[in-house]
Design a protein around this motif. Structure first.
Motif, PDB file in Angstrom:
ATOM      1  N   ALA A   1     -35.829  20.364 -18.242  1.00 55.28           N
ATOM      2  CA  ALA A   1     -36.541  21.649 -18.306  1.00 55.28           C
ATOM      3  C   ALA A   1     -35.905  22.572 -19.348  1.00 55.28           C
ATOM      4  CB  ALA A   1     -36.536  22.323 -16.941  1.00 55.28           C
ATOM      5  N   GLU A   2     -34.591  22.624 -19.381  1.00 57.81           N
ATOM      6  CA  GLU A   2     -33.900  23.477 -20.359  1.00 57.81           C
ATOM      7  C   GLU A   2     -34.149  22.980 -21.777  1.00 57.81           C
ATOM      8  OE1 GLU A   2     -30.868  24.901 -23.053  1.00 57.81           O
ATOM      9  OE2 GLU A   2     -30.865  22.846 -22.268  1.00 57.81           O
ATOM     10  N   ALA A   3     -34.140  21.665 -21.980  1.00 52.42           N
ATOM     11  CA  ALA A   3     -34.427  21.104 -23.307  1.00 52.42           C
ATOM     12  C   ALA A   3     -35.864  21.398 -23.718  1.00 52.42           C
ATOM     13  CB  ALA A   3     -34.152  19.603 -23.307  1.00 52.42           C
ATOM     14  N   SER A   4     -36.791  21.358 -22.764  1.00 48.29           N
ATOM     15  CA  SER A   4     -38.188  21.687 -23.058  1.00 48.29           C
ATOM     16  C   SER A   4     -38.326  23.140 -23.467  1.00 48.29           C
ATOM     17  CB  SER A   4     -39.074  21.413 -21.842  1.00 48.29           C
ATOM     18  OG  SER A   4     -39.080  20.046 -21.527  1.00 48.29           O
TER      19      SER A   4
ATOM     20  N   VAL B   1     -40.821  32.503 -11.368  1.00 52.24           N
ATOM     21  CA  VAL B   1     -41.429  33.026 -10.146  1.00 52.24           C
ATOM     22  C   VAL B   1     -41.832  31.862  -9.261  1.00 52.24           C
ATOM     23  CG1 VAL B   1     -42.266  35.147 -11.212  1.00 52.24           C
ATOM     24  CG2 VAL B   1     -43.719  33.144 -11.193  1.00 52.24           C
ATOM     25  N   SER B   2     -41.913  32.122  -7.962  1.00 54.10           N
ATOM     26  CA  SER B   2     -42.311  31.082  -7.030  1.00 54.10           C
ATOM     27  C   SER B   2     -42.893  31.724  -5.786  1.00 54.10           C
ATOM     28  CB  SER B   2     -41.103  30.225  -6.644  1.00 54.10           C
ATOM     29  OG  SER B   2     -41.457  29.313  -5.628  1.00 54.10           O
ATOM     30  N   ALA B   3     -43.832  31.034  -5.182  1.00 57.40           N
ATOM     31  CA  ALA B   3     -44.412  31.513  -3.938  1.00 57.40           C
ATOM     32  C   ALA B   3     -43.490  31.244  -2.755  1.00 57.40           C
ATOM     33  CB  ALA B   3     -45.764  30.849  -3.701  1.00 57.40           C
ATOM     34  N   ALA B   4     -42.643  30.234  -2.874  1.00 56.84           N
ATOM     35  CA  ALA B   4     -41.748  29.873  -1.779  1.00 56.84           C
ATOM     36  C   ALA B   4     -40.434  30.638  -1.893  1.00 56.84           C
ATOM     37  CB  ALA B   4     -41.483  28.374  -1.796  1.00 56.84           C
ATOM     38  N   SER B   5     -39.958  31.127  -0.790  1.00 59.02           N
ATOM     39  CA  SER B   5     -38.723  31.907  -0.769  1.00 59.02           C
ATOM     40  C   SER B   5     -37.533  31.058  -1.206  1.00 59.02           C
ATOM     41  CB  SER B   5     -38.482  32.432   0.646  1.00 59.02           C
ATOM     42  OG  SER B   5     -37.270  33.124   0.718  1.00 59.02           O
ATOM     43  N   GLY B   6     -36.759  31.572  -2.135  1.00 67.89           N
ATOM     44  CA  GLY B   6     -35.547  30.905  -2.580  1.00 67.89           C
ATOM     45  C   GLY B   6     -35.728  29.933  -3.723  1.00 67.89           C
ATOM     46  N   ASP B   7     -36.934  29.397  -3.918  1.00 69.32           N
ATOM     47  CA  ASP B   7     -37.150  28.412  -4.975  1.00 69.32           C
ATOM     48  C   ASP B   7     -36.906  28.998  -6.358  1.00 69.32           C
ATOM     49  OD1 ASP B   7     -37.738  26.445  -3.183  1.00 69.32           O
ATOM     50  OD2 ASP B   7     -39.889  26.395  -3.588  1.00 69.32           O
ATOM     51  N   SER B   8     -37.423  30.195  -6.609  1.00 73.37           N
ATOM     52  CA  SER B   8     -37.266  30.778  -7.946  1.00 73.37           C
ATOM     53  C   SER B   8     -35.804  31.073  -8.242  1.00 73.37           C
ATOM     54  CB  SER B   8     -38.118  32.038  -8.101  1.00 73.37           C
ATOM     55  OG  SER B   8     -37.782  32.991  -7.121  1.00 73.37           O
ATOM     56  N   SER B   9     -35.038  31.471  -7.240  1.00 77.12           N
ATOM     57  CA  SER B   9     -33.607  31.728  -7.450  1.00 77.12           C
ATOM     58  C   SER B   9     -32.879  30.446  -7.827  1.00 77.12           C
ATOM     59  CB  SER B   9     -32.974  32.334  -6.192  1.00 77.12           C
ATOM     60  OG  SER B   9     -33.519  33.602  -5.934  1.00 77.12           O
ATOM     61  N   ARG B  10     -33.183  29.352  -7.113  1.00 76.74           N
ATOM     62  CA  ARG B  10     -32.527  28.073  -7.423  1.00 76.74           C
ATOM     63  C   ARG B  10     -32.905  27.584  -8.813  1.00 76.74           C
ATOM     64  NH1 ARG B  10     -33.081  27.153  -1.971  1.00 76.74           N
ATOM     65  NH2 ARG B  10     -35.163  26.289  -2.165  1.00 76.74           N
ATOM     66  N   VAL B  11     -34.177  27.693  -9.173  1.00 77.67           N
ATOM     67  CA  VAL B  11     -34.623  27.238 -10.490  1.00 77.67           C
ATOM     68  C   VAL B  11     -33.978  28.087 -11.579  1.00 77.67           C
ATOM     69  CG1 VAL B  11     -36.619  27.044 -12.030  1.00 77.67           C
ATOM     70  CG2 VAL B  11     -36.771  26.222  -9.677  1.00 77.67           C
ATOM     71  N   ALA B  12     -34.009  29.399 -11.432  1.00 78.55           N
ATOM     72  CA  ALA B  12     -33.420  30.287 -12.437  1.00 78.55           C
ATOM     73  C   ALA B  12     -31.922  30.032 -12.581  1.00 78.55           C
ATOM     74  CB  ALA B  12     -33.678  31.747 -12.071  1.00 78.55           C
ATOM     75  N   ALA B  13     -31.223  29.878 -11.464  1.00 82.05           N
ATOM     76  CA  ALA B  13     -29.780  29.638 -11.515  1.00 82.05           C
ATOM     77  C   ALA B  13     -29.465  28.333 -12.228  1.00 82.05           C
ATOM     78  CB  ALA B  13     -29.200  29.623 -10.099  1.00 82.05           C
ATOM     79  N   ASN B  14     -30.194  27.274 -11.901  1.00 79.13           N
ATOM     80  CA  ASN B  14     -29.929  25.976 -12.522  1.00 79.13           C
ATOM     81  C   ASN B  14     -30.282  25.963 -14.002  1.00 79.13           C
ATOM     82  OD1 ASN B  14     -28.932  23.732 -10.620  1.00 79.13           O
ATOM     83  ND2 ASN B  14     -30.364  24.912  -9.380  1.00 79.13           N
ATOM     84  N   LEU B  15     -31.391  26.598 -14.386  1.00 75.95           N
ATOM     85  CA  LEU B  15     -31.723  26.693 -15.808  1.00 75.95           C
ATOM     86  C   LEU B  15     -30.674  27.498 -16.564  1.00 75.95           C
ATOM     87  CD1 LEU B  15     -35.589  27.240 -15.739  1.00 75.95           C
ATOM     88  CD2 LEU B  15     -34.359  25.217 -16.541  1.00 75.95           C
ATOM     89  N   ALA B  16     -30.224  28.592 -15.969  1.00 78.12           N
ATOM     90  CA  ALA B  16     -29.209  29.435 -16.615  1.00 78.12           C
ATOM     91  C   ALA B  16     -27.894  28.679 -16.790  1.00 78.12           C
ATOM     92  CB  ALA B  16     -28.987  30.704 -15.798  1.00 78.12           C
ATOM     93  N   VAL B  17     -27.463  28.002 -15.743  1.00 79.50           N
ATOM     94  CA  VAL B  17     -26.210  27.238 -15.815  1.00 79.50           C
ATOM     95  C   VAL B  17     -26.325  26.137 -16.861  1.00 79.50           C
ATOM     96  CG1 VAL B  17     -24.730  25.613 -14.549  1.00 79.50           C
ATOM     97  CG2 VAL B  17     -25.406  27.783 -13.494  1.00 79.50           C
ATOM     98  N   THR B  18     -27.433  25.420 -16.875  1.00 79.42           N
ATOM     99  CA  THR B  18     -27.627  24.343 -17.849  1.00 79.42           C
ATOM    100  C   THR B  18     -27.565  24.875 -19.275  1.00 79.42           C
ATOM    101  OG1 THR B  18     -28.988  23.116 -16.283  1.00 79.42           O
ATOM    102  CG2 THR B  18     -29.194  22.514 -18.589  1.00 79.42           C
TER     103      THR B  18
ATOM    104  N   VAL C   1     -26.366  33.391 -22.243  1.00 82.66           N
ATOM    105  CA  VAL C   1     -27.310  33.536 -21.141  1.00 82.66           C
ATOM    106  C   VAL C   1     -27.040  34.825 -20.381  1.00 82.66           C
ATOM    107  CG1 VAL C   1     -28.153  32.512 -18.990  1.00 82.66           C
ATOM    108  CG2 VAL C   1     -27.465  31.029 -20.877  1.00 82.66           C
ATOM    109  N   LEU C   2     -28.107  35.582 -20.166  1.00 77.44           N
ATOM    110  CA  LEU C   2     -28.067  36.763 -19.318  1.00 77.44           C
ATOM    111  C   LEU C   2     -29.086  36.540 -18.205  1.00 77.44           C
ATOM    112  CD1 LEU C   2     -27.252  39.698 -18.648  1.00 77.44           C
ATOM    113  CD2 LEU C   2     -29.164  40.414 -20.103  1.00 77.44           C
ATOM    114  N   VAL C   3     -28.626  36.569 -16.969  1.00 82.06           N
ATOM    115  CA  VAL C   3     -29.490  36.382 -15.807  1.00 82.06           C
ATOM    116  C   VAL C   3     -29.610  37.728 -15.112  1.00 82.06           C
ATOM    117  CG1 VAL C   3     -29.770  35.180 -13.609  1.00 82.06           C
ATOM    118  CG2 VAL C   3     -28.652  34.029 -15.510  1.00 82.06           C
ATOM    119  N   ILE C   4     -30.841  38.150 -14.843  1.00 84.48           N
ATOM    120  CA  ILE C   4     -31.058  39.417 -14.154  1.00 84.48           C
ATOM    121  C   ILE C   4     -31.702  39.116 -12.803  1.00 84.48           C
ATOM    122  CG2 ILE C   4     -32.189  41.670 -14.218  1.00 84.48           C
ATOM    123  CD1 ILE C   4     -32.135  41.447 -17.288  1.00 84.48           C
ATOM    124  N   ASP C   5     -30.990  39.440 -11.739  1.00 84.52           N
ATOM    125  CA  ASP C   5     -31.497  39.242 -10.387  1.00 84.52           C
ATOM    126  C   ASP C   5     -32.306  40.470 -10.008  1.00 84.52           C
ATOM    127  OD1 ASP C   5     -32.005  38.573  -7.778  1.00 84.52           O
ATOM    128  OD2 ASP C   5     -29.929  38.044  -7.295  1.00 84.52           O
TER     129      ASP C   5
END
Length: 174
Positions: A78-81, A98-115, A123-127
């Motif tokens: 995803a990060e390479a894309s 963004v995500s309709a399911a609770s917590g999913d968007s946080s996990r996706v954003a965190a993993n993309l940012a870390v990658t 990388v700047l992540v804004i919660d």
């Protein structure tokens, strides 16, 4: 009067037609994507990657905690894309998750940012979840009293609210 075989045939045909109409009605009411190409068609945007569902035994940030897993590889794809789209000028330098399911968007954003940070990107992540800063918790960001709300209302400068998260030798994100 109808003969028994003829009545059975008519009943079978009517039952099939009614069943097909009911099945179509239920399928058209479904709010789930049934095929991986549907989000691209609906959103008119490319699918970056398919992220497998987590099972309970895996880390929340596989890109950092268990990098040799299927989940971590999906985030690298995803990060390479995203990087490819950015290099082609097809995407901005900002990604919103963004995500309709609770917590999913946080996990996706965190993993993309870390990658991205582990690949040398700034990388700047804004919660933006003021009620439950799950993204900050996932990234193990140092807790501060100043945050997005204080930056927006002007009581704190952006630089004073930003914190750095160390990801290992030579890698960090803010």
């Amino acid at each position: 009067a109808l003969s028994l075989p003829r009545a059975l045939l008519i009943g079978l045909l009517l039952g099939t037609v009614i069943g097909a109409v009911v099945a179509f009605a239920f399928a058209s009411r479904s709010r789930r994507f049934l095929h991986r190409s549907e989000p691209e068609l609906v959103l008119n945007a490319p699918l970056l990657a398919e992220i497998p569902r987590y099972d309970g035994g895996r880390a929340s940030i596989p890109t950092r905690d268990v990098p040799d897993t299927e989940e971590a590889e999906a985030y690298r794809v995803a990060e390479a894309s995203l990087e490819r789209l950015t290099d082609q000028g097809d995407a901005a330098q900002v990604a919103a998750v963004v995500s309709a399911a609770s917590g999913d968007s946080s996990r996706v954003a965190a993993n993309l940012a870390v990658t991205a940070a582990l690949h040398g990107k700034k990388v700047l992540v804004i919660d933006c979840n003021l009620g439950d800063p799950a993204l900050s918790r996932l990234l193990m960001a140092p807790s501060t009293r100043e945050g997005l709300a204080e930056v927006v209302d002007g009581s704190v400068a952006f630089q004073d609210a930003a914190v750095s998260v160390d990801l290992g030798p030579g890698s960090h994100l803010d």
